[in-house]
Design an enzyme around this catalytic site. Structure first.
Site, short mmCIF file in Angstrom:
data_model
loop_
_atom_site.label_atom_id
_atom_site.label_comp_id
_atom_site.label_asym_id
_atom_site.label_seq_id
_atom_site.Cartn_x
_atom_site.Cartn_y
_atom_site.Cartn_z
N HIS A 139 -1.99 -3.24 3.59
CA HIS A 139 -0.79 -3.66 2.85
C HIS A 139 -0.33 -5.09 3.15
O HIS A 139 0.56 -5.60 2.48
CB HIS A 139 0.36 -2.66 3.06
CG HIS A 139 1.20 -2.45 1.84
ND1 HIS A 139 2.10 -1.42 1.71
CD2 HIS A 139 1.29 -3.17 0.68
CE1 HIS A 139 2.70 -1.52 0.54
NE2 HIS A 139 2.23 -2.57 -0.11
N ASP A 162 6.29 3.58 -0.58
CA ASP A 162 5.67 3.57 0.75
C ASP A 162 6.44 4.52 1.67
O ASP A 162 7.64 4.71 1.52
CB ASP A 162 5.77 2.13 1.30
CG ASP A 162 4.76 1.80 2.39
OD1 ASP A 162 4.42 2.69 3.17
OD2 ASP A 162 4.35 0.63 2.45
N HIS A 164 6.65 3.60 4.64
CA HIS A 164 7.13 2.57 5.57
C HIS A 164 7.82 1.44 4.82
O HIS A 164 7.51 1.21 3.64
CB HIS A 164 5.95 1.99 6.35
CG HIS A 164 5.07 3.04 6.98
ND1 HIS A 164 3.93 3.53 6.35
CD2 HIS A 164 5.17 3.70 8.16
CE1 HIS A 164 3.37 4.45 7.12
NE2 HIS A 164 4.10 4.59 8.22
N ASP A 166 7.67 -1.81 5.88
CA ASP A 166 6.84 -3.01 6.04
C ASP A 166 7.68 -4.29 6.04
O ASP A 166 7.30 -5.31 5.46
CB ASP A 166 5.75 -3.07 4.95
CG ASP A 166 4.76 -1.92 5.06
OD1 ASP A 166 4.73 -1.23 6.10
OD2 ASP A 166 4.01 -1.70 4.09
N HIS A 179 0.39 -5.68 8.43
CA HIS A 179 0.62 -4.81 7.27
C HIS A 179 2.00 -4.13 7.35
O HIS A 179 2.45 -3.58 6.35
CB HIS A 179 -0.50 -3.77 7.09
CG HIS A 179 -0.45 -2.59 8.01
ND1 HIS A 179 -1.03 -1.38 7.72
CD2 HIS A 179 0.10 -2.45 9.24
CE1 HIS A 179 -0.84 -0.53 8.72
NE2 HIS A 179 -0.16 -1.15 9.66
N ASP A 270 1.69 1.91 -1.73
CA ASP A 270 0.94 2.28 -0.53
C ASP A 270 0.61 3.77 -0.67
O ASP A 270 1.51 4.60 -0.85
CB ASP A 270 1.83 2.02 0.69
CG ASP A 270 1.12 2.26 2.02
OD1 ASP A 270 0.24 3.13 2.09
OD2 ASP A 270 1.49 1.58 2.99
N ASP A 272 0.03 5.94 1.35
CA ASP A 272 0.69 6.82 2.32
C ASP A 272 2.09 7.25 1.89
O ASP A 272 2.76 8.02 2.58
CB ASP A 272 0.65 6.24 3.74
CG ASP A 272 1.57 5.05 3.98
OD1 ASP A 272 2.61 4.93 3.32
OD2 ASP A 272 1.23 4.23 4.87
N GLU A 315 -4.17 0.73 1.20
CA GLU A 315 -4.24 1.62 2.38
C GLU A 315 -5.06 2.88 2.17
O GLU A 315 -4.94 3.83 2.94
CB GLU A 315 -2.83 1.95 2.91
CG GLU A 315 -2.01 0.73 3.37
CD GLU A 315 -2.42 0.15 4.73
OE1 GLU A 315 -3.24 0.78 5.44
OE2 GLU A 315 -1.93 -0.95 5.07
N1 ARG Z 1 1.36 -0.66 5.44
C1 ARG Z 1 1.51 0.26 6.37
N2 ARG Z 1 0.85 1.37 6.34
N3 ARG Z 1 2.38 -0.03 7.35
C2 ARG Z 1 2.63 0.79 8.49
C3 ARG Z 1 3.58 0.13 9.41
C4 ARG Z 1 3.87 0.93 10.64
C5 ARG Z 1 4.91 0.32 11.56
N4 ARG Z 1 6.20 0.31 10.94
C6 ARG Z 1 4.50 -1.07 11.99
O1 ARG Z 1 5.17 -2.02 11.66
O2 ARG Z 1 3.51 -1.25 12.65
MN MN Z 2 2.73 -0.15 3.43
MN MN Z 3 2.80 2.83 4.58
#
Ligand code: ARG
Ligand code: MN
Ligand code: MN
Length: 368
Positions: A139, A162, A164, A166, A179, A270, A272, A315
């Site tokens: 990402h 997402d 998350h 990010d 990411h 994303d 996920d 992802e």
């Molecule tokens: N694009 C993603 N899957 N990001 C996951 C990020 C997980 C966590 N918040 C980090 O900053 O490391």
């Molecule tokens: Mn993401």
């Molecule tokens: Mn994510």
């Protein structure tokens, strides 16, 4: 009696419009009409840009995402939607040898350079009139994708789907992984909070936090939560989706972003965001994600705006599925949300039919 009927409100409106057309409003309206025409034209052809890149995080395999998504039949599915598809293949990213950590952040120059390349590819695809689909990769690629889109459409808005947010900065990130920091590179409001990260001097933040909405959040770091609250960013966690339902979430999202004016949409999806039972082959799965139907409804609503201009699908990591079936299921869901974003409907469509076919002597002969 009839002849003396009261003037209809519509007639009044028409006259007002005609008068206004002679003034400066005419230029404005014409510009609006051209923009709509361009958008419709853009919705007509799709450019696919593959971005086999993984240095925004530490797990190997996500660079094979584009191949897995193509192998799941992406091009065929989009072609059957009656839009010309141009697959531009995969970008060729370099791994830079001399690329020391910056603070906690690994591979900053490699990630910066990859995003610079991606940015110009996306900008060219949008400039040529295509709706662009970027296949990741991790990402961190959204930095270049959204930046390249903004070169052509400075008034774009961003929908980030997402688990998350990010939105870590290098100073709040628990992992250092880029990411998990993509959005922080884009936002003007975070300009003073971002150090000068090597590899990123080619870009400046350009997006306002009011032009961003998150959907699907359920794993937000403390620093990220502070940033979301502090900047007043509109977001919908999975709890919000439980409470409001996805139709209301989409209504508020689109009203927030498009209520005052129509503008191009960047959808950064994303995989996920989906529940890991549907999309297990991904690097940072989190339980309790979107159902299949929520994901499809969300993307149908985005298609129905007629304003989707660029979409990222990131992802998908084929190395992380526990079986071949798990990887194929993840890639199939990715193809489904891309197709749905670009106009595939659950009620079907009838591009090839002008009328219900009637049997003729010939067809009956054939049946015998
Ligand atoms: N694009 C993603 N899957 N990001 C996951 C990020 C997980 C966590 N918040 C980090 O900053 O490391
Ligand atoms: Mn993401
Ligand atoms: Mn994510």
């Amino acid at each position: 009696m009839k002849a003396q009927r009261m003037r209809s409100p519509r007639r009044d409106l028409t006259e007002t419009l005609l008068m206004a057309l002679r003034g400066s409003l005419a230029r404005f309206l014409r510009a609006q009409i051209t923009t709509v025409a361009q958008q419709q034209q853009r919705a007509h052809s799709v450019a696919i840009v593959g971005a086999p890149f993984s240095k925004g995080q530490k797990r190997r395999g996500v660079e094979h995402g584009p191949k897995a998504i193509r192998d799941a039949g992406l091009v065929g599915r989009l072609s059957s939607l009656d839009c010309p598809v141009h697959d531009f293949g995969d970008l060729n990213f370099q791994h830079l040898d001399k690329d020391e950590h910056f603070m906690q952040v690994p591979f900053p120059r490699t990630v910066g350079r990859a995003n610079q390349l991606l940015s110009s590819a996306v900008s060219r695809a949008v400039g040529a009139g295509h709706t662009c689909v970027m296949l990741g990769g991790d990402h961190s690629l959204a930095i270049g994708s959204v930046e390249g889109h903004a070169q052509q459409c400075p008034n774009l808005c961003l929908i980030w789907v997402d688990a998350h947010a990010d939105i870590n900065t290098p100073l709040t990130s628990p992992s250092g992984n880029l990411h998990g920091q993509s959005v922080a590179f884009l936002l003007k409001e975070l300009r003073d909070k971002m150090p000068n990260i090597p590899g990123f001097s080619w870009m400046k933040p350009f997006l306002s936090s009011a032009d961003l909405v998150y959907i699907g959040l359920r794993d937000v770091d403390p620093g990220e939560h502070y940033i979301l609250k502090n900047l007043g960013i509109q977001y919908f966690t999975m709890r919000d989706i439980d409470r409001l339902g996805i139709p209301r979430v989409m209504e508020v999202t689109l009203d927030h972003l498009l209520g005052r004016k129509q503008r191009p949409i960047h959808l950064s999806f994303d995989i996920d965001a989906f529940d890991p039972s549907l999309a297990p082959a991904t690097g940072t799965p989190v339980n309790g994600g979107l159902t299949y139907r929520e994901g499809i409804y969300l993307t149908e609503e985005i298609h129905n705006t007629g304003l989707l201009s660029v979409m990222d699908l990131v992802e998908v990591n084929p190395a992380l599925g526990t079986s071949r079936e798990a990887v194929e299921a993840t890639a199939a869901v990715a193809v489904d949300v891309i197709a749905s974003s670009l106009g595939q409907t659950r009620e079907g469509a009838h591009v090839a039919f002008q009328e219900i076919p009637s049997p003729t002597a010939d067809t009956e002969q054939l049946c015998l």
